[in-house]
Design an enzyme around this catalytic site. Structure first.
Site, PDB file in Angstrom:
ATOM      1  CE  LYS A 240      -3.678  -2.033   2.531  1.00  0.00           C
ATOM      2  NZ  LYS A 240      -2.809  -3.220   2.736  1.00  0.00           N
TER       3      LYS A 240
ATOM      4  CG  ASP B  25      -3.181  -3.207  -2.022  1.00  0.00           C
ATOM      5  OD1 ASP B  25      -3.191  -4.120  -2.874  1.00  0.00           O
ATOM      6  OD2 ASP B  25      -3.215  -3.427  -0.804  1.00  0.00           O
TER       7      ASP B  25
ATOM      8  CD  GLN C 156      -9.876   2.480  -6.098  1.00  0.00           C
ATOM      9  OE1 GLN C 156      -9.718   3.597  -6.567  1.00  0.00           O
ATOM     10  NE2 GLN C 156      -9.775   2.229  -4.807  1.00  0.00           N
TER      11      GLN C 156
ATOM     12  NE  ARG D  24      -4.623  -6.696  -6.825  1.00  0.00           N
ATOM     13  CZ  ARG D  24      -4.107  -6.138  -5.713  1.00  0.00           C
ATOM     14  NH1 ARG D  24      -4.780  -5.234  -5.034  1.00  0.00           N
ATOM     15  NH2 ARG D  24      -2.922  -6.486  -5.285  1.00  0.00           N
TER      16      ARG D  24
ATOM     17  CB  ALA E 122     -12.641  -1.512  -0.976  1.00  0.00           C
TER      18      ALA E 122
ATOM     19  CE  LYS F  68     -24.289  -6.576  -8.630  1.00  0.00           C
ATOM     20  NZ  LYS F  68     -22.915  -6.840  -9.003  1.00  0.00           N
TER      21      LYS F  68
ATOM     22  CB  THR G 242     -14.611  -9.454  -9.262  1.00  0.00           C
ATOM     23  OG1 THR G 242     -15.963  -9.276  -8.836  1.00  0.00           O
ATOM     24  CG2 THR G 242     -14.592 -10.371 -10.468  1.00  0.00           C
TER      25      THR G 242
ATOM     26  NE  ARG H 202     -10.608  -1.260   2.672  1.00  0.00           N
ATOM     27  CZ  ARG H 202      -9.613  -0.815   3.446  1.00  0.00           C
ATOM     28  NH1 ARG H 202      -9.776   0.242   4.206  1.00  0.00           N
ATOM     29  NH2 ARG H 202      -8.450  -1.420   3.446  1.00  0.00           N
ATOM     30  NE  ARG H 203     -13.041  -6.966   1.714  1.00  0.00           N
ATOM     31  CZ  ARG H 203     -12.188  -5.969   1.436  1.00  0.00           C
ATOM     32  NH1 ARG H 203     -11.042  -5.892   2.042  1.00  0.00           N
ATOM     33  NH2 ARG H 203     -12.497  -5.029   0.550  1.00  0.00           N
TER      34      ARG H 203
HETATM   35  C1  LIG Z   1      -7.561  -9.764  -4.838  1.00  0.00           C
HETATM   36  C2  LIG Z   1      -8.271  -8.504  -4.500  1.00  0.00           C
HETATM   37  C3  LIG Z   1      -7.550  -7.347  -4.282  1.00  0.00           C
HETATM   38  C4  LIG Z   1      -8.223  -6.150  -3.997  1.00  0.00           C
HETATM   39  N1  LIG Z   1      -7.498  -4.988  -3.907  1.00  0.00           N
HETATM   40  C5  LIG Z   1      -8.147  -3.815  -3.767  1.00  0.00           C
HETATM   41  C6  LIG Z   1      -7.458  -2.579  -3.830  1.00  0.00           C
HETATM   42  O1  LIG Z   1      -6.234  -2.520  -4.020  1.00  0.00           O
HETATM   43  N2  LIG Z   1      -8.171  -1.443  -3.687  1.00  0.00           N
HETATM   44  C7  LIG Z   1      -9.538  -1.444  -3.515  1.00  0.00           C
HETATM   45  O2  LIG Z   1     -10.146  -0.369  -3.439  1.00  0.00           O
HETATM   46  N3  LIG Z   1     -10.211  -2.603  -3.431  1.00  0.00           N
HETATM   47  C8  LIG Z   1      -9.562  -3.785  -3.554  1.00  0.00           C
HETATM   48  N4  LIG Z   1     -10.263  -4.955  -3.517  1.00  0.00           N
HETATM   49  C9  LIG Z   1     -11.683  -4.959  -3.048  1.00  0.00           C
HETATM   50  C10 LIG Z   1     -12.656  -4.658  -4.180  1.00  0.00           C
HETATM   51  O3  LIG Z   1     -12.549  -3.312  -4.574  1.00  0.00           O
HETATM   52  C11 LIG Z   1     -14.095  -4.936  -3.754  1.00  0.00           C
HETATM   53  O4  LIG Z   1     -14.407  -4.093  -2.685  1.00  0.00           O
HETATM   54  C12 LIG Z   1     -14.358  -6.382  -3.328  1.00  0.00           C
HETATM   55  O5  LIG Z   1     -13.673  -7.280  -4.141  1.00  0.00           O
HETATM   56  C13 LIG Z   1     -15.874  -6.710  -3.425  1.00  0.00           C
HETATM   57  O6  LIG Z   1     -16.314  -6.536  -4.738  1.00  0.00           O
HETATM   58  P1  LIG Z   1     -16.673  -7.742  -5.760  1.00  0.00           P
HETATM   59  O7  LIG Z   1     -16.021  -7.411  -7.044  1.00  0.00           O
HETATM   60  O8  LIG Z   1     -16.306  -9.047  -5.187  1.00  0.00           O
HETATM   61  O9  LIG Z   1     -18.209  -7.613  -6.050  1.00  0.00           O
HETATM   62  P2  LIG Z   1     -19.490  -7.543  -5.106  1.00  0.00           P
HETATM   63  O10 LIG Z   1     -20.586  -7.054  -5.993  1.00  0.00           O
HETATM   64  O11 LIG Z   1     -19.181  -6.772  -3.861  1.00  0.00           O
HETATM   65  O12 LIG Z   1     -19.730  -9.055  -4.712  1.00  0.00           O
HETATM   66  C14 LIG Z   1     -20.148 -10.058  -5.608  1.00  0.00           C
HETATM   67  C15 LIG Z   1     -20.486 -11.324  -4.803  1.00  0.00           C
HETATM   68  O13 LIG Z   1     -19.279 -11.824  -4.189  1.00  0.00           O
HETATM   69  C16 LIG Z   1     -19.517 -12.249  -2.856  1.00  0.00           C
HETATM   70  N5  LIG Z   1     -18.808 -11.357  -1.908  1.00  0.00           N
HETATM   71  C17 LIG Z   1     -18.203 -10.187  -2.205  1.00  0.00           C
HETATM   72  N6  LIG Z   1     -17.621  -9.651  -1.110  1.00  0.00           N
HETATM   73  C18 LIG Z   1     -17.888 -10.490  -0.100  1.00  0.00           C
HETATM   74  C19 LIG Z   1     -17.546 -10.478   1.299  1.00  0.00           C
HETATM   75  N7  LIG Z   1     -16.810  -9.487   1.843  1.00  0.00           N
HETATM   76  N8  LIG Z   1     -17.981 -11.512   2.042  1.00  0.00           N
HETATM   77  C20 LIG Z   1     -18.686 -12.519   1.489  1.00  0.00           C
HETATM   78  N9  LIG Z   1     -19.043 -12.581   0.184  1.00  0.00           N
HETATM   79  C21 LIG Z   1     -18.654 -11.585  -0.595  1.00  0.00           C
HETATM   80  C22 LIG Z   1     -21.007 -12.180  -2.667  1.00  0.00           C
HETATM   81  O14 LIG Z   1     -21.556 -13.394  -3.078  1.00  0.00           O
HETATM   82  C23 LIG Z   1     -21.423 -11.085  -3.626  1.00  0.00           C
HETATM   83  O15 LIG Z   1     -22.763 -11.174  -4.022  1.00  0.00           O
HETATM   84  C24 LIG Z   1      -9.630  -6.153  -3.845  1.00  0.00           C
HETATM   85  C25 LIG Z   1     -10.356  -7.322  -4.068  1.00  0.00           C
HETATM   86  C26 LIG Z   1      -9.708  -8.477  -4.401  1.00  0.00           C
HETATM   87  C27 LIG Z   1     -10.518  -9.696  -4.673  1.00  0.00           C
END
Ligand SMILES: Cc1cc2nc3c(=O)[nH]c(=O)nc-3n(C[C@H](O)[C@H](O)[C@H](O)COP(=O)(O)OP(=O)(O)OC[C@H]3O[C@@H](n4cnc5c(N)ncnc54)[C@H](O)[C@@H]3O)c2cc1C
Length: 303
Positions: free
Chosen positions: A96, A130, A159, A180, A185, A197, A222, A284-285
């Site tokens: 980061k 990141d 993003q 990536r 987030a 969305k 994702t 955030r999660r």
């Molecule tokens: C490898 C990786 C690196 C990342 N790095 C960054 C970064 O550098 N900067 C940044 O801003 N963000 C980062 N993120 C986070 C990202 O921006 C999203 O906030 C996060 O991945 C949730 O979005 P989604 O694409 O999974 O879609 P969403 O629409 O949020 O989720 C789709 C489906 O996935 C499942 N799901 C998603 N999140 C969760 C959860 N927390 N718990 C349980 N089930 C879930 C659910 O079934 C949901 O319906 C990263 C994510 C990943 C996977």
């Protein structure tokens, strides 16, 4: 909407004290965080490697505000690279920029990152950067631009929710960058980031197409099955082999899908966070999924 509201509530120190001091939180913390120490993360990555999944090491902590803090984070990253060499686990390392001093001295951040990149390159380990809050995005991309010429294997996160991302990405088209792609987030205002969305997903798809046409080894990060399918079709359409792009997910999220994708021949990496500064990451999660938020609030109330 609920998620954005939660990100705001979660910034209140009282909530942080309540959560970090509660034993009842252990279950949810353990689901998303590998542990307090580097060795916990390496153990988690060994388990993933045994299933054919690569790791992405993530030292938790952000927004360091003085040179000593940046030095200490940099030392931690270098220690992690050394341990990866000793243990031979299959992992990249994600850093980061605000942990390495970006908020107060971009030059210092570049120096730290250059050292990390050099040590990682010496053991053929890849470094990922990141992307954080929108106020740091331009400087982060500058840092990547400077280092990318010496370390073309370096991967930058971008993003899809940011309105400006397609324009930023286009400035890298000549170098065919390793990227990536994530949704994003952080809580950002409407003028900076899409909120719906459907709009975020549309931009995510546009960026998938861009990466398969003009990027190198796209990292599609994702858990969204529809977007993963879209990436798979983009690969077929552009003649990209299953092993020439990567699907990335977070530790503790959709683990079964991660294994299924490996079984189908795709390259999968899991982002494995470790360290004691887990609070903002966990929030955030939780904000990402109403079911997580409900479970979390029920635990808090029972405590
Ligand atoms: C490898 C990786 C690196 C990342 N790095 C960054 C970064 O550098 N900067 C940044 O801003 N963000 C980062 N993120 C986070 C990202 O921006 C999203 O906030 C996060 O991945 C949730 O979005 P989604 O694409 O999974 O879609 P969403 O629409 O949020 O989720 C789709 C489906 O996935 C499942 N799901 C998603 N999140 C969760 C959860 N927390 N718990 C349980 N089930 C879930 C659910 O079934 C949901 O319906 C990263 C994510 C990943 C996977």
């Amino acid at each position: 909407m609920l998620g954005r509201l939660w990100l705001w509530v979660a910034e209140k120190p009282r909530i942080e004290r309540l959560v970090t001091g509660s034993k009842l939180m252990e279950g949810i913390v353990n689901r998303f965080i590998a542990g307090d120490d580097l060795e916990d993360a390496l153990d988690a990555i060994r388990v993933l490697n045994a299933k054919g999944i690569g790791g992405i090491l993530d030292l938790l902590g952000e927004g360091v505000s003085d040179p000593d803090g940046a030095q200490s984070a940099s030392d931690d990253y270098l220690r992690a690279i050394k341990r990866v060499q000793e243990t031979g686990v299959d992992t990249t390392i994600s850093v980061k920029p605000t942990q390495l001093g970006l908020t107060f001295d971009k030059g210092q951040c570049i120096d730290h990152l250059r050292r990390i990149a050099a040590e990682a390159a010496a053991i053929e380990m890849q470094v990922e950067i990141d992307v954080e809050q929108s106020e740091f995005v331009l400087d982060t991309l500058d840092v990547f631009r400077i280092l990318q010429s010496d370390y073309p294997d370096m991967r930058q996160a971008i993003q899809a929710y940011l309105r400006r991302t397609p324009v930023d990405l286009e400035t890298f088209s000549e170098v065919k960058p390793r990227i990536r792609l994530v949704k994003g987030a952080y809580a950002e205002p409407d003028e900076i980031a899409f909120q719906k969305k459907s709009e975020i997903d549309n931009q995510f798809k546009f960026l998938i197409d861009w990466l398969f046409e003009k990027g190198t080894d796209p990292g599609i990060a994702t858990h969204d099955s529809k977007l993963i399918d879209y990436a798979r079709f983009a690969a077929v359409r552009t003649g990209t082999d299953k092993k020439d792009f990567e699907i990335q997910m977070l530790y503790g999220v959709r683990t079964k899908l991660q294994e299924e994708l490996v079984g189908q021949g795709y390259r999968v990496r899991t982002y494995v966070p470790y360290g004691s500064a887990w609070y903002p990451y966990l929030m955030r999660r939780i904000a990402e999924r109403p079911a997580n938020l409900l479970f979390f609030l029920r635990t808090l109330v029972r405590g």
